[in-house]
Design an enzyme around this catalytic site. Sequence first.
Site: not given
Length: 335
Positions: A126, A151, A155
């Site tokens: 992402s 989050y 990643k």
Amino acid sequence: MKKQILVTGGCGFIGSHTVVELILNGYQVIVVDDLSNSNASVIDKIQSVTGERPDFHQIDICNRDVLTSLFKQYAFDAVMHFAALKNPQESYHLKEKYFLTNVEGTRRLLVAMEDCSVNHLIFSSSAVVYGNPSSVPVAESAPAGATTNPYGETKYRSECDLAEFCEKNLAFSAISLRYFNPAGAHPSGIIGEQPIKPAANLIPAIGNVITRKTDSVQVYGCDYSTCDGTAIRDYIHVCDVAKGHVAALEAGFARTGHHIFNLGTGKGESVLGVIHAFEQASGRVIPVKFSERRQGDVASCYAEADKARQELNWKAEHDLPTIARDYCHWLSLSN
């Protein structure tokens, strides 16, 4: 003989659209999903679009024994890894759960791949790994890792794990695709974004107003240093993202090591600009309520996508009006 591709999280938004593209490109697809934020009915919809039904297994990739059994059942040629928790705001409250699912889940997948000599992985990363970029557009060479939420940290941590794994396993190839803001729906109107949990991103919130489930769209922050005071993002059609995964897969078969590509349009759109595009597509007025900026949100983030064009022969083909049109078409058929 068709190549067998394992798709983790294949019932989710991006995963399901990618399964469609894989099937249409001649691959045999095996889908696994724990259905924590998706529905198995997506498999029926994939069959409706493609005429082929992928094998489906309800599996939590953190379950080592079940995952090992699956790898023994098939002769996978490659893995596309989408399975993850993905709500940045939720990740502040459930940090441990996010690291278990996203980071440890990826590590267990790598162990299973190594045990069964499966050497090609496409990883769903992402643009959040770039944190708050110092300049836009953002190229793959920009600093990564100073993420603004847990989050994003998961990643980035997984990308680091993949790079380290490739250094130790010289026959292995891993491609991390950093995509920006996937949106829209399949033009057939059969497949779209249907999370079980409330979605944190803009487009589903707009959809809820169009379908009269809510009265207005909450816009977080109207005081950014942007054209209209709202945040700017790179919205890319989900079918373009899916095609980018297929292009990366085909490139991955011919290379080793860890490689990173942005998937984006290279153009930023403001929140209010997106809302206006959906008003045009739906014929509805979409009321807006402004509130404070959310923790971790950045002012502007859009992609420099030349590397994918040069090395993967891929570029985004759809614009924002097309995203809005396809999403509204899907809404009209699914509500």
